[in-house]
Scaffold this motif. Structure first.
Motif, PDB file in Angstrom:
ATOM      1  N   ASP A 195      41.176  25.125   2.814  1.00 16.60           N
ATOM      2  CA  ASP A 195      40.897  26.545   3.075  1.00 16.60           C
ATOM      3  C   ASP A 195      41.260  26.892   4.501  1.00 16.60           C
ATOM      4  N   TRP A 196      42.485  26.528   4.886  1.00 18.80           N
ATOM      5  CA  TRP A 196      43.025  26.807   6.211  1.00 18.80           C
ATOM      6  C   TRP A 196      42.110  26.280   7.307  1.00 18.80           C
ATOM      7  N   GLY A 197      41.667  25.038   7.121  1.00 16.40           N
ATOM      8  CA  GLY A 197      40.879  24.356   8.140  1.00 16.40           C
ATOM      9  C   GLY A 197      39.392  24.617   8.082  1.00 16.40           C
ATOM     10  N   ARG A 198      38.948  25.466   7.189  1.00 13.90           N
ATOM     11  CA  ARG A 198      37.515  25.765   7.098  1.00 13.90           C
ATOM     12  C   ARG A 198      36.730  24.614   6.492  1.00 13.90           C
ATOM     13  N   ASP A 199      37.359  23.885   5.571  1.00  8.44           N
ATOM     14  CA  ASP A 199      36.643  22.859   4.824  1.00  8.44           C
ATOM     15  C   ASP A 199      37.493  21.601   4.741  1.00  8.44           C
ATOM     16  N   ALA A 200      37.653  20.923   5.872  1.00  7.30           N
ATOM     17  CA  ALA A 200      38.475  19.713   5.903  1.00  7.30           C
ATOM     18  C   ALA A 200      37.923  18.628   4.985  1.00  7.30           C
ATOM     19  N   ALA A 201      36.607  18.630   4.750  1.00  2.24           N
ATOM     20  CA  ALA A 201      35.998  17.609   3.897  1.00  2.24           C
ATOM     21  C   ALA A 201      36.452  17.729   2.443  1.00  2.24           C
ATOM     22  N   ALA A 202      37.063  18.859   2.074  1.00  2.81           N
ATOM     23  CA  ALA A 202      37.549  19.025   0.707  1.00  2.81           C
ATOM     24  C   ALA A 202      38.851  18.267   0.459  1.00  2.81           C
ATOM     25  N   MET A 203      39.456  17.734   1.514  1.00  2.12           N
ATOM     26  CA  MET A 203      40.693  16.968   1.343  1.00  2.12           C
ATOM     27  C   MET A 203      40.412  15.672   0.594  1.00  2.12           C
ATOM     28  N   PRO A 204      41.126  15.380  -0.496  1.00  2.50           N
ATOM     29  CA  PRO A 204      40.958  14.096  -1.186  1.00  2.50           C
ATOM     30  C   PRO A 204      41.213  12.932  -0.235  1.00  2.50           C
ATOM     31  N   LEU A 205      40.427  11.879  -0.364  1.00  4.97           N
ATOM     32  CA  LEU A 205      40.512  10.776   0.591  1.00  4.97           C
ATOM     33  C   LEU A 205      41.848  10.045   0.538  1.00  4.97           C
TER      34      LEU A 205
END
Length: 330
Positions: A195-205
């Motif tokens: 979300d354009w850097g808002r939720d980096a934790a959403a990136m799959p590992l």
């Protein structure tokens, strides 16, 4: 300016970039052809949407008392007024109900709290049709449309969309197959997923591990070739990844980008001779603007993300390590 080693240095890069963008407001304005069927979307709605998206991120990652925040909010208000406070989106939706770009540009503004309920209701009606769902799009663009739908309340965005494995990055390709087109595709997959850097934790590992391994040489290759626009996007990706791994900003890469800046903090798309474009520093013409606006926005975007406090690393996010314990693929 020396290499940006601190958050203050990165803020200077962002501040100068946004100041130049602010000085070029008339170039972002929508013309009389904004609603024309044969209008040039890439020279009207696209720059305005990119301005809104970057400024929404800057506003999100800065405090209200911060001058960067004030500048970003001022540019967002300008963009919103250009759309007649969202009314032009509704008119566009009626003229081209299955075009996705009005929803995508609107979603950037909506992420900053600028809403037009009537447009959202109309867009939701069209989004329920089979014609909308079956519109053929490349997988990366589809992720962007899904994100736009989420921002407008049409559906909830999943952390691992079905289209992700079909994107270049989602397929974890051989790193030597990286090229310009793949580079732009992978940056936008990261932007949409996070979300354009808002939720980096959403990136799959597995993507985090893959990018941790291969992003540095790709970034070095682009900057060595003078591809400043793509280099800026990759620096933004590096900042998103760093928000999950806690790594420092790549100082050498930032030093190269800073060296490419123009006299007012603007950054060219690439190292092409501006004389061939009929443009020169300080030129108020359209060609100079088109050769600088996107890369300058990306520099501001990347600098703000890189200077923001990193998020806590998710469990298992170890450089070069995938969730299954396997190394990132070659």
């Amino acid at each position: 300016m020396t290499a940006p080693r601190t958050a203050e240095d990165l803020r200077t890069v962002a501040g100068d970039a946004l100041a130049w963008v602010d000085s070029r407001r008339p170039d972002f304005a929508l013309g009389d052809d904004a609603l024309a069927v044969d209008g040039e979307v890439d020279r009207s709605w696209k720059p305005l949407g990119e301005l809104a998206q970057v400024c929404a991120t800057v506003a999100r990652h800065t405090e209200p008392s911060d001058p960067l925040h004030a500048r970003a909010r001022g540019l967002l208000d300008f963009a919103w007024q250009e759309t007649h406070e969202g009314e032009l989106f509704l008119r566009l939706q009626r003229l081209e109900p299955f075009a996705t770009y009005p929803l995508e540009v609107y979603a950037a503004l909506a992420s900053a709290g600028l809403r037009h309920p009537a447009f959202e209701q109309a867009a939701a009606v069209v989004a329920r049709t089979r014609g909308w769902r079956l519109t053929e799009q490349d997988p990366t663009r589809r992720l962007g449309v899904l994100r736009a739908e989420e921002r407008c309340g049409i559906h909830r965005f999943g952390q691992a969309p079905a289209d992700l494995p079909q994107t270049w990055l989602g397929g974890l390709p051989e790193p030597w197959t990286f090229g310009r087109d793949a580079g732009y595709a992978l940056t936008h997959v990261v932007f949409h997923l996070s979300d354009w850097g808002r939720d980096a934790a959403a990136m799959p590992l597995d993507l985090v591990a893959y990018l941790t391994d291969w992003l540095p040489p790709w970034l070095d290759t682009c900057l060595e070739a003078g591809m400043w626009d793509l280099g800026g996007e990759l620096l933004a990706v590096a900042a998103v990844v760093a928000r999950t791994t806690g790594e420092e900003a790549p100082v050498d890469a930032w030093q190269r980008l800073v060296a490419a800046r123009g006299p007012s903090g603007e950054i060219p798309l690439d190292d092409r001779d501006l004389g061939d474009l009929g443009a020169r520093p300080g030129d108020g013409g359209d060609r100079y603007f088109l050769h600088h606006y996107h890369s300058t926005l990306m520099a501001a975007f990347a600098a703000v993300l890189a200077g923001a406090r990193p998020d806590a690393p998710p469990a298992g996010a170890v450089a070069g390590q995938r969730p299954d314990g396997q190394g990132a693929p070659a």
